[in-house]
Design an enzyme around this catalytic site. Structure first.
Site, PDB file in Angstrom:
ATOM      1  NE  ARG A 164      -4.977  -0.025  13.280  1.00 51.78           N
ATOM      2  CZ  ARG A 164      -4.329   0.170  12.140  1.00 51.78           C
ATOM      3  NH1 ARG A 164      -3.008   0.190  12.125  1.00 51.78           N
ATOM      4  NH2 ARG A 164      -4.992   0.336  11.011  1.00 51.78           N
TER       5      ARG A 164
ATOM      6  N   GLY B 102      -4.725   8.029   5.595  1.00 53.27           N
ATOM      7  CA  GLY B 102      -3.806   8.964   6.260  1.00 53.27           C
ATOM      8  C   GLY B 102      -2.609   9.275   5.377  1.00 53.27           C
TER       9      GLY B 102
ATOM     10  CG  ASP C 277       0.553  -0.055   9.530  1.00 52.91           C
ATOM     11  OD1 ASP C 277       0.263   0.751  10.443  1.00 52.91           O
ATOM     12  OD2 ASP C 277       0.851   0.319   8.378  1.00 52.91           O
TER      13      ASP C 277
ATOM     14  NE  ARG D  83      -5.205   8.207  11.220  1.00 54.43           N
ATOM     15  CZ  ARG D  83      -4.577   7.394  10.382  1.00 54.43           C
ATOM     16  NH1 ARG D  83      -5.196   6.963   9.308  1.00 54.43           N
ATOM     17  NH2 ARG D  83      -3.347   7.023  10.617  1.00 54.43           N
TER      18      ARG D  83
ATOM     19  CE  LYS E 156      -2.958   0.779   3.565  1.00 52.22           C
ATOM     20  NZ  LYS E 156      -2.807   2.136   4.142  1.00 52.22           N
TER      21      LYS E 156
HETATM   22  C1  S3P Z   1       2.574   4.789   6.250  1.00 51.82           C
HETATM   23  C2  S3P Z   1       3.204   5.095   7.420  1.00 51.82           C
HETATM   24  C3  S3P Z   1       2.735   4.638   8.739  1.00 51.82           C
HETATM   25  C4  S3P Z   1       1.764   3.484   8.613  1.00 51.82           C
HETATM   26  C5  S3P Z   1       0.727   3.734   7.561  1.00 51.82           C
HETATM   27  C6  S3P Z   1       1.392   3.924   6.216  1.00 51.82           C
HETATM   28  C7  S3P Z   1       3.121   5.325   4.988  1.00 51.82           C
HETATM   29  O1  S3P Z   1       2.096   5.703   9.392  1.00 51.82           O
HETATM   30  O2  S3P Z   1       1.138   3.234   9.853  1.00 51.82           O
HETATM   31  O3  S3P Z   1      -0.174   2.655   7.488  1.00 51.82           O
HETATM   32  O4  S3P Z   1       2.744   4.842   3.909  1.00 51.82           O
HETATM   33  O5  S3P Z   1       3.942   6.241   5.055  1.00 51.82           O
HETATM   34  P1  S3P Z   1       2.907   6.791  10.256  1.00 51.82           P
HETATM   35  O6  S3P Z   1       3.780   7.538   9.339  1.00 51.82           O
HETATM   36  O7  S3P Z   1       1.852   7.679  10.847  1.00 51.82           O
HETATM   37  O8  S3P Z   1       3.648   6.020  11.283  1.00 51.82           O
END
Ligand code: S3P
Length: 443
Positions: free
Chosen positions: A361, A99, A330, A127, A21
Site C-alpha cells: 500500500r 490474512g 487500514d 503475505r 470485519k
Molecule cells: C486485523 C489486523 C490488522 C488489519 C487487518 C485486520 C485483524 O492486521 O490490518 O485488516 O482482524 O486482526 P495486522 O495484524 O497484520 O496489523
C-alpha cells in the site's frame, strides 16, 4: 470496473456501514470453539468473512444463516462444539484474500489432533506467515511453508502438545497476537504476548466475553501485553457487531472532501485501538463529533462529520506516525487521499506494515495519487504527500486491493474528469455494497 465523476453537490444525510470485519471473523471462530450456540447480528457478509465460515464448516461446525425480507443476513448461528470439537477437514482450507482468517486459523489448527493444510489466493500466498510460524513453533507447533518461502500454503501437523510462551512481537499486529493467544487456549501454562503498541484488542474483549481469563496491560511507554491464563471452557454468547470504522472511514473522508457536506454515520465501532483516524483527522482540522456513545464491551457511536478544510501545523506540515499507526493502519490509504486535498505536506511514517497488506500500500497508493496529479513520494516506512494541487480523474490500478478501490473512489469526488476504478469488484472483500451506498449519497 467502475467509472465515477466529481461530486456535483454536497453529501448529506445518514448512512449505516456494514459490520466490522475483524469482529465478524472472530465471532465465527470463537463461536465454533465455544460450547453451545453463538448468535451473531450485524455480521459482515463479505468475501473475507465468508472464507472464515467456509473453513469452519470444513472443520465440522454447523453455521446457520437467517435472512430478512430483502434476503440480507439477519442472524448467524454458530453451533459451537467446544475447544476440542473440530474434526479433520477432507481438503485444504481455503482462506481467499483473508490474512485474518489465515493467521488466526493457524493458531487454532496448530493445536488440533489432526493435520491440516491452509492456503488462500495469490495475494495471501505472498503475505508473510513467518510472523506466526515462528512464535507458534516456539510453543511446540509444527508448521511448514510448503514452498519454503515463509508464506502459504502452510502444512500444519496435528497432535502436538503446546506450551504457553512469553513472546515479544516485533510488530504491533493483532493477527500475530491473536494467533498466539488462540494456540495458548490449548497450551500448558500462561501465554503472554507483548507488542510495541496496543493493536486492535477485539480478541481479548471477545474471548473474555466467551469466558476466557484474558486481559490487556499497557505500560507507561505505550508498550502493551495480552495475558491469557488458559483452562477455562468457552461458552456461546449473543454478539451484535458494530459498523466497521474502516468502512465508515470512506464516508468520513467523502464528507470532509466535498464542500457543504454533512453526514451522520450510524452505529460505528469506535474501540480506541481502532479509532485513530478520528483523533488524527481532528488534529488536521476535521469537524467530527461522536454522538450516542456506548462504551460497554466494544465501544460504538454515531459519527457526525462536516466538510472541513484540512491543514497542517504552523510550518505547513503534518506528521502521522508512532503509536497512532496501529490504530488506523487500514485507514491510511484513504487518509493519504485526504492529505492530497489538504493545504499542507503530510508525512506518514512508522508504517512499513503497509507494504505487506493486500497490496504493497505504500507503492500502490503513491502510484495512484501520482496518476491523479498529486505530488506524492514513497518512503521506506510510509509516504510524503504534498497536498493542495488539483486532482484529475485517472485510471486507477487497485492491485485487487479493496481498500485501494474505495479510497480512490473517494478521491474521484474531488477530481476533475472521470475516474475509472479498475478491478472495482474487489470491494466485495470487505464492503460488497460500497458503490451502491456511495451512489445513494452522491446522487
Ligand atoms: C486485523 C489486523 C490488522 C488489519 C487487518 C485486520 C485483524 O492486521 O490490518 O485488516 O482482524 O486482526 P495486522 O495484524 O497484520 O496489523
Amino acid at each position: 470496473m467502475t467509472t465515477l465523476e466529481k461530486a456535483r453537490g454536497p453529501l448529506r444525510g445518514e448512512v449505516t456501514v456494514p459490520g466490522d470485519k475483524s469482529i465478524s471473523h472472530r465471532s465465527i471462530m470463537f463461536g465454533a470453539l465455544a460450547e453451545g450456540d453463538t448468535t451473531i447480528t450485524g455480521f459482515l457478509e463479505s468475501a473475507d468473512c465468508l472464507s472464515t465460515i467456509d473453513c469452519f464448516r470444513k472443520l465440522g461446525i454447523t453455521i446457520d444463516r437467517e435472512e430478512d425480507e430483502y434476503k440480507n443476513v439477519k442472524k448467524i448461528t454458530v453451533h459451537g462444539k467446544g475447544l476440542n470439537g473440530l474434526s479433520a477437514p477432507i481438503e485444504t482450507l481455503y482462506t481467499g484474500n483473508s490474512g485474518t482468517t489465515t493467521r488466526l486459523m493457524s493458531g487454532i489448527l496448530a493445536a488440533q489432533p489432526f493435520d491440516t493444510s491452509i492456503t488462500g489466493d495469490s495475494s495471501i500466498e505472498q503475505r508473510p506467515m513467518k510472523r506466526v510460524i515462528d512464535p507458534l513453533t516456539l510453543m511446540g507447533a509444527s508448521i511448514t511453508s510448503a514452498r519454503g518461502n515463509g508464506c502459504a500454503p502452510l502444512n500444519i501437523e496435528g497432535g502436538k502438545t503446546l506450551k504457553g510462551i512469553d513472546y515479544t512481537s516485533p510488530v504491533a499486529s493483532a493477527q500475530v497476537k491473536s494467533a498466539i493467544i488462540l494456540a495458548g487456549l490449548y497450551a500448558e501454562g500462561d501465554t503472554i504476548v507483548h507488542e510495541p503498541a496496543l493493536s486492535r484488542n477485539h480478541t481479548e474483549i471477545m474471548l473474555s466475553a466467551f469466558g476466557a481469563d484474558i486481559h490487556n496491560e499497557t505500560a507507561n511507554d505505550g508498550t502493551a501485553s495480552a495475558i491469557l491464563h488458559p483452562g477455562r471452557a468457552l461458552h456461546g454468547i449473543d454478539i451484535n457487531v458494530p459498523g466497521d470504522i474502516s468502512s465508515a472511514a470512506y464516508f468520513i473522508a467523502a464528507a470532509l472532501i466535498v464542500p457543504g457536506s454533512e453526514l451522520l454515520i450510524k452505529n460505528v465501532g469506535v474501540n480506541k485501538t481502532r479509532a485513530g483516524i478520528i483523533n488524527v483527522l481532528k488534529k488536521m482540522g476535521a469537524d467530527i463529533t461522536l454522538l450516542n456513545e456506548d462504551n460497554s464491551q466494544e465501544s460504538r457511536a454515531d459519527i457526525l462529520v462536516r466538510y472541513s478544510k484540512l491543514c497542517g501545523n504552523e510550518n505547513g506540515k503534518f506528521i502521522i506516525g508512532g503509536k497512532d499507526i496501529p490504530t488506523m493502519i487500514d485507514e491510511l490509504p484513504v487518509v493519504a487521499v485526504l492529505a492530497a486535498t489538504a493545504d499542507c505536506e503530510t508525512i506518514i511514517r512508522d508504517a512499513a506494515e503497509l507494504k505487506v497488506k493486500e497490496s504493497n500500500r505504500i507503492a500502490s497508493v503513491v502510484e495512484n495519487l501520482t496518476a491523479m496529479g498529486c505530488d506524492a513520494e514513497a518512503t521506506d516506512d510510509g509516504m510524503i504527500i504534498r497536498g493542495g494541487k488539483p486532482l484529475f480523474g485517472a485510471s486507477i490500478n487497485c492491485h485487487a486491493d479493496h481498500r485501494l478501490a474505495m479510497s480512490f473512489a473517494i478521491a474521484s469526488l474531488a477530481a476533475e474528469g472521470p475516474t475509472v476504478i479498475q478491478d472495482s469488484e474487489c470491494v466485495s472483500i470487505s464492503y460488497p455494497t460500497f458503490f451502491e451506498d456511495l451512489k445513494n449519497l452522491t446522487r
